[in-house]
Design an enzyme around this catalytic site. Structure first.
Site, PDB file in Angstrom:
ATOM      1  N   ASP A   1      -0.624  -4.373  10.528  1.00  0.00           N
ATOM      2  CA  ASP A   1      -2.060  -4.522  10.212  1.00  0.00           C
ATOM      3  C   ASP A   1      -2.708  -3.719  11.020  1.00  0.00           C
ATOM      4  OD1 ASP A   1      -3.812  -6.122   8.650  1.00  0.00           O
ATOM      5  OD2 ASP A   1      -4.841  -6.965  10.429  1.00  0.00           O
TER       6      ASP A   1
ATOM      7  N   ARG B   1      -1.309   4.722  13.214  1.00  0.00           N
ATOM      8  CA  ARG B   1       0.139   4.313  12.522  1.00  0.00           C
ATOM      9  C   ARG B   1       1.246   5.253  13.006  1.00  0.00           C
ATOM     10  NH1 ARG B   1      -1.786   4.163   8.015  1.00  0.00           N
ATOM     11  NH2 ARG B   1      -2.597   2.351   8.330  1.00  0.00           N
TER      12      ARG B   1
ATOM     13  N   ASN C   1       1.023  -1.263   0.051  1.00  0.00           N
ATOM     14  CA  ASN C   1      -0.166  -0.150  -0.163  1.00  0.00           C
ATOM     15  C   ASN C   1       0.912   1.288   0.061  1.00  0.00           C
ATOM     16  OD1 ASN C   1      -1.374   2.309   1.190  1.00  0.00           O
ATOM     17  ND2 ASN C   1      -2.932   0.828   1.829  1.00  0.00           N
TER      18      ASN C   1
ATOM     19  N   LYS D   1       0.654   3.783   2.809  1.00  0.00           N
ATOM     20  CA  LYS D   1       1.130   3.534   4.212  1.00  0.00           C
ATOM     21  C   LYS D   1       2.743   3.508   4.143  1.00  0.00           C
ATOM     22  CE  LYS D   1      -1.940  -0.341   5.805  1.00  0.00           C
ATOM     23  NZ  LYS D   1      -1.851  -1.795   5.743  1.00  0.00           N
TER      24      LYS D   1
HETATM   25  P1  IMP Z   1      -4.541  -3.642   5.693  1.00  0.00           P
HETATM   26  O1  IMP Z   1      -3.825  -3.420   4.646  1.00  0.00           O
HETATM   27  O2  IMP Z   1      -4.674  -5.124   6.003  1.00  0.00           O
HETATM   28  O3  IMP Z   1      -3.783  -3.218   7.279  1.00  0.00           O
HETATM   29  O4  IMP Z   1      -5.729  -3.095   5.889  1.00  0.00           O
HETATM   30  C1  IMP Z   1      -5.874  -1.874   6.349  1.00  0.00           C
HETATM   31  C2  IMP Z   1      -7.366  -1.108   5.677  1.00  0.00           C
HETATM   32  O5  IMP Z   1      -7.769  -0.670   6.939  1.00  0.00           O
HETATM   33  C3  IMP Z   1      -6.999  -0.475   4.807  1.00  0.00           C
HETATM   34  O6  IMP Z   1      -7.319  -0.842   3.377  1.00  0.00           O
HETATM   35  C4  IMP Z   1      -8.117   0.869   4.852  1.00  0.00           C
HETATM   36  O7  IMP Z   1      -9.540   0.284   4.538  1.00  0.00           O
HETATM   37  C5  IMP Z   1      -8.356   0.641   6.381  1.00  0.00           C
HETATM   38  N1  IMP Z   1      -7.216   1.748   7.070  1.00  0.00           N
HETATM   39  C6  IMP Z   1      -6.012   1.107   7.772  1.00  0.00           C
HETATM   40  N2  IMP Z   1      -5.278   2.396   8.054  1.00  0.00           N
HETATM   41  C7  IMP Z   1      -6.070   3.400   7.810  1.00  0.00           C
HETATM   42  C8  IMP Z   1      -5.912   4.910   7.723  1.00  0.00           C
HETATM   43  O8  IMP Z   1      -4.895   5.358   8.077  1.00  0.00           O
HETATM   44  N3  IMP Z   1      -6.874   5.553   6.987  1.00  0.00           N
HETATM   45  C9  IMP Z   1      -7.993   5.056   6.442  1.00  0.00           C
HETATM   46  N4  IMP Z   1      -8.257   3.840   6.365  1.00  0.00           N
HETATM   47  C10 IMP Z   1      -7.297   2.967   7.206  1.00  0.00           C
END
Ligand code: IMP
Length: 198
Positions: free
Chosen positions: A70, A182, A10, A13
């Site tokens: 995560d 984060r 991502n 991130k």
């Molecule tokens: P991961 O990539 O499995 O950690 O999924 C994280 C998901 O949670 C992302 O695709 C977003 O939909 C949501 N998410 C996590 N952090 C954020 C943030 O800082 N802002 C907005 N959505 C977030």
């Protein structure tokens, strides 16, 4: 630290992580720089399970220290959903727009207290020397009725941060990093790295 692999695909991130670790790591590698790494199945019940699984699998495969995160959105009125399923709330492969739409629909007829929510982030650091450390950050807020702001990613335009007039998508990247889930987890990781590298 010479090299650190960040186990995320991502870009939103990755940009946030780069900004916070600037000066502490000589070379920050993204998992896409190491094409042979297996893709972890994120099937854990908790953010900690998933972050540790990603970091362990990647570190074992590439023999380098790995930071994996995560994260997701936990909504009171939805009994903690979307939680570990935040990225695919509207179904497999769902994009941010579809996930935001689904969230608005699910909350549409619930009382406003149901809109209390939190972003949670767990960062797991796994080193080939056997070190495993977990860092966590939480930011609270509530879910608006419509999107506001063009910054950030994911659920940011719907998330009004407690104590602020802005949504996460209306804050600058620096401001978001300073207060976000984060940002908090990364800040704790940064302090840990500083101690470890001394
Ligand atoms: P991961 O990539 O499995 O950690 O999924 C994280 C998901 O949670 C992302 O695709 C977003 O939909 C949501 N998410 C996590 N952090 C954020 C943030 O800082 N802002 C907005 N959505 C977030």
């Amino acid at each position: 630290m010479k090299q650190l692999v960040v186990a995320t695909r991502n870009h939103g991130k990755l940009t946030e992580i780069q900004a916070v670790l600037d000066g502490l790591v000589d070379e920050l590698l993204c998992i896409t720089d190491l094409p042979d790494l297996p893709e972890t199945v994120e099937d854990g019940a908790t953010f900690v399970d998933n972050a540790l699984k990603k970091a362990r699998e990647a570190s074992q495969a590439c023999g380098l220290p790995v930071l994996a995160d995560d994260s997701g959105l936990v909504v009171d009125g939805l009994d903690g959903r979307p939680g570990v399923l935040s990225a695919r709330f509207a179904g497999p492969g769902a994009d941010d727009a579809a996930n935001n739409q689904k969230l608005l629909e699910e909350l549409a007829f619930l009382p406003s207290a149901s809109r209390k929510a939190a972003f949670v982030c767990v960062m797991a650091f796994v080193h080939p020397d056997g070190t495993e450390q977990v860092f966590q950050g939480v930011v609270t807020g509530h879910i608006l009725n419509g999107l506001r702001g063009d910054g950030g990613f994911g659920y940011d335009p719907l998330f009004l941060v407690d104590g602020f007039r802005q949504t996460m998508a209306e804050l600058s990247l620096e401001e978001k990093n300073r207060i976000s889930h984060r940002g908090q987890a990364l800040g704790a990781f940064r302090s840990y790295l500083q101690r470890r590298e001394r």
